[in-house]
Design a protein around this motif. Structure first.
Motif, PDB file in Angstrom:
ATOM      1  N   MET A   1      68.136 -25.872   3.437  1.00 22.35           N
ATOM      2  CA  MET A   1      67.216 -24.849   3.288  1.00 22.35           C
ATOM      3  C   MET A   1      68.151 -23.523   2.768  1.00 22.35           C
ATOM      4  SD  MET A   1      63.920 -23.734   5.206  1.00 22.35           S
ATOM      5  CE  MET A   1      63.533 -25.626   5.752  1.00 22.35           C
ATOM      6  N   MET A   2      69.839 -23.563   3.899  1.00 21.59           N
ATOM      7  CA  MET A   2      70.240 -22.529   3.702  1.00 21.59           C
ATOM      8  C   MET A   2      71.079 -21.802   3.057  1.00 21.59           C
ATOM      9  SD  MET A   2      69.458 -21.386   7.252  1.00 21.59           S
ATOM     10  CE  MET A   2      69.040 -21.930   8.076  1.00 21.59           C
ATOM     11  N   THR A   3      71.335 -22.801   2.080  1.00 24.12           N
ATOM     12  CA  THR A   3      72.440 -22.226   0.997  1.00 24.12           C
ATOM     13  C   THR A   3      71.560 -21.974  -0.724  1.00 24.12           C
ATOM     14  OG1 THR A   3      71.874 -24.085   0.348  1.00 24.12           O
ATOM     15  CG2 THR A   3      73.899 -24.409   1.002  1.00 24.12           C
ATOM     16  N   THR A   4      72.346 -21.372  -0.917  1.00 23.55           N
ATOM     17  CA  THR A   4      71.841 -20.058  -2.273  1.00 23.55           C
ATOM     18  C   THR A   4      71.295 -21.149  -3.527  1.00 23.55           C
ATOM     19  OG1 THR A   4      73.171 -19.347  -3.153  1.00 23.55           O
ATOM     20  CG2 THR A   4      71.818 -18.484  -1.353  1.00 23.55           C
ATOM     21  N   VAL A   5      69.752 -21.412  -4.138  1.00 15.60           N
ATOM     22  CA  VAL A   5      70.097 -21.817  -5.486  1.00 15.60           C
ATOM     23  C   VAL A   5      69.288 -20.909  -6.205  1.00 15.60           C
ATOM     24  CG1 VAL A   5      70.581 -24.330  -4.842  1.00 15.60           C
ATOM     25  CG2 VAL A   5      68.349 -23.099  -4.901  1.00 15.60           C
ATOM     26  N   ALA A   6      68.595 -20.755  -7.767  1.00 13.45           N
ATOM     27  CA  ALA A   6      67.955 -20.240  -8.371  1.00 13.45           C
ATOM     28  C   ALA A   6      66.904 -19.799  -7.099  1.00 13.45           C
ATOM     29  CB  ALA A   6      67.672 -20.780  -9.573  1.00 13.45           C
ATOM     30  N   GLU A   7      66.053 -18.489  -8.076  1.00  9.76           N
ATOM     31  CA  GLU A   7      64.771 -18.350  -7.114  1.00  9.76           C
ATOM     32  C   GLU A   7      63.792 -19.651  -7.529  1.00  9.76           C
ATOM     33  OE1 GLU A   7      62.209 -16.057  -5.547  1.00  9.76           O
ATOM     34  OE2 GLU A   7      64.680 -15.101  -5.757  1.00  9.76           O
ATOM     35  N   ASP A   8      63.224 -19.598  -8.341  1.00 10.89           N
ATOM     36  CA  ASP A   8      62.514 -20.668  -8.945  1.00 10.89           C
ATOM     37  C   ASP A   8      62.178 -22.473  -8.476  1.00 10.89           C
ATOM     38  OD1 ASP A   8      63.769 -20.910 -10.769  1.00 10.89           O
ATOM     39  OD2 ASP A   8      62.071 -20.956 -12.259  1.00 10.89           O
ATOM     40  N   PHE A   9      63.897 -22.976  -8.213  1.00 13.05           N
ATOM     41  CA  PHE A   9      64.247 -24.367  -7.546  1.00 13.05           C
ATOM     42  C   PHE A   9      63.605 -24.832  -7.179  1.00 13.05           C
ATOM     43  CE2 PHE A   9      66.477 -27.838  -5.513  1.00 13.05           C
ATOM     44  CZ  PHE A   9      67.382 -27.627  -6.760  1.00 13.05           C
ATOM     45  N   GLY A  10      62.783 -26.083  -8.183  1.00 10.03           N
ATOM     46  CA  GLY A  10      61.379 -27.033  -7.499  1.00 10.03           C
ATOM     47  C   GLY A  10      60.399 -27.014  -7.492  1.00 10.03           C
ATOM     48  N   SER A  11      60.245 -25.234  -7.927  1.00  9.36           N
ATOM     49  CA  SER A  11      58.424 -25.093  -8.524  1.00  9.36           C
ATOM     50  C   SER A  11      58.122 -25.654  -9.377  1.00  9.36           C
ATOM     51  CB  SER A  11      58.502 -22.903  -8.457  1.00  9.36           C
ATOM     52  OG  SER A  11      59.124 -23.326 -10.116  1.00  9.36           O
ATOM     53  N   VAL A  12      56.643 -25.649  -9.257  1.00 11.80           N
ATOM     54  CA  VAL A  12      56.232 -26.441 -10.487  1.00 11.80           C
ATOM     55  C   VAL A  12      56.386 -25.580 -12.075  1.00 11.80           C
ATOM     56  CG1 VAL A  12      53.342 -26.783 -11.747  1.00 11.80           C
ATOM     57  CG2 VAL A  12      53.887 -26.586  -8.576  1.00 11.80           C
ATOM     58  N   LYS A  13      56.499 -24.640 -11.870  1.00 13.05           N
ATOM     59  CA  LYS A  13      57.348 -24.132 -13.037  1.00 13.05           C
ATOM     60  C   LYS A  13      57.956 -24.247 -13.612  1.00 13.05           C
ATOM     61  CE  LYS A  13      57.508 -19.684 -15.800  1.00 13.05           C
ATOM     62  NZ  LYS A  13      57.760 -18.331 -15.597  1.00 13.05           N
ATOM     63  N   ALA A  14      59.152 -24.267 -13.455  1.00 10.62           N
ATOM     64  CA  ALA A  14      61.029 -25.153 -13.635  1.00 10.62           C
ATOM     65  C   ALA A  14      60.827 -26.521 -13.496  1.00 10.62           C
ATOM     66  CB  ALA A  14      61.884 -24.420 -11.702  1.00 10.62           C
ATOM     67  N   VAL A  15      59.672 -27.523 -12.860  1.00 11.94           N
ATOM     68  CA  VAL A  15      59.720 -28.774 -13.064  1.00 11.94           C
ATOM     69  C   VAL A  15      59.219 -28.963 -14.155  1.00 11.94           C
ATOM     70  CG1 VAL A  15      58.933 -31.244 -12.097  1.00 11.94           C
ATOM     71  CG2 VAL A  15      59.839 -29.457 -10.666  1.00 11.94           C
TER      72      VAL A  15
END
Lengths: 199, 100
Positions: free
Chosen positions: A125-139
């Motif tokens: 959880m602590m490391t930074t990724v894109a804002e919408d990583f793994g969201s419904v929209k991105a997938v």
């Protein structure tokens, strides 16, 4: 030890415990319950890795639909865990199989530890990724653009599974034209007529 | 901090439990559920690598694997019902008609 690590350890222990209890049960209903426990713990791990959509899908589709299908079949067959499962003459003893499986696990862990994965970089959880990583929209964006043909093929596979399950579970005494070994092409209109009639 | 290999090791242990279940279980239903557990262990690996590489392709693969697991469960349970109807048992040692 921060909260992230604590959640990971609890989820991992619960997932492994659920899996172990699943194969140790005699009663299949309890076995399904332990598998659901293991899957919920794995869903926590998914969410921790940023896969929010797939964590929800794992609980809804896997625990909610597929394992309930298992429960339906167990109750339909009236299995109580008291059946005689006997000790048939097996060419390899159960102990040997157990030891071989443990060896297999240690071999895989050794492969992971000795060089297949170079990066020991921390994730979670602590490391930074894109804002919408793994969201419904991105997938969904990826699913409907780059992987649209595998997606369509999965739909065809599901249709084949539906037809296969219906054909296999039909009672061959009652079904006049459906028999095991007959050509599937000539049976397809028959199934459509029957489902239409039931509706 | 949790490293990538920690997640992969959890997935490996789950896969190993599934392997033990497939090898030593005599109950057809439990054997089948062990296969489902192995599929989920592979999914966990895909998601962990997807996070480590910061690409979303692994999530799409997991989505497709879930679809295939659903289809496999439907067809497999239909086969279990047909087998039980013919042999009146779910002990896999009794399904030995093709054994020589």
């Amino acid at each position: 030890m921060n909260l992230d690590t604590l959640i990971f350890i609890i989820s991992a222990v619960v997932a492994v415990f659920g899996g172990t209890m699943m194969i140790a049960q005699r009663n299949p209903v309890l076995s399904v319950m332990y598998l659901i426990l293991s899957l919920v713990a794995q869903a926590v791990l998914y969410v921790q890795l940023g896969a929010l959509f797939l964590g929800a899908i794992l609980i809804i589709v896997y625990s909610g639909a597929i394992l309930v299908l298992f429960l339906f079949v167990i109750m339909l067959l009236n299995l109580r865990g008291t059946e005689d499962l006997g000790h048939g003459s097996q060419p390899i003893s159960r102990f040997t199989k157990f030891v071989l499986s443990i060896l297999f696990v240690f071999e895989l862990i050794a492969v992971v530890k000795t060089g297949f994965i170079r990066s020991e970089s921390p994730i979670g959880m602590m490391t930074t990724v894109a804002e919408d990583f793994g969201s419904v929209k991105a997938v969904a964006t990826l699913l409907f653009t780059k992987y649209v043909y595998p997606f369509e093929l999965a739909g065809i596979l599901l249709l084949a599974a539906i037809v296969g399950a219906v054909v296999m579970t039909r009672d061959s005494q009652r079904g006049d034209s459906l028999r095991i070994g007959s050509a599937p092409d000539s049976q397809a209109p028959d199934i459509e007529q029957e489902t239409g009639g039931e509706q | 901090m949790i490293t990538l290999s920690a997640y992969v090791i959890v997935a490996i242990v789950l896969f190993g439990i599934g392997t033990i279940g497939v090898l030593i279980s005599r109950n057809l239903i439990i054997l089948f559920m062990s296969v489902e557990l192995m599929l989920n262990a592979a999914n966990l690996t895909l998601i962990a690598f997807s996070r480590a590489m910061n690409v979303l392709d692994g999530h799409v693969f997991v989505f497709l694997v879930l679809t295939i697991a659903a289809a496999e469960a439907a067809v497999g349970l239909a086969m279990v019902i047909t087998l039980f109807r013919n042999r009146e048992t779910i002990n896999i040692d009794r399904y030995d008609l093709l054994k020589w």
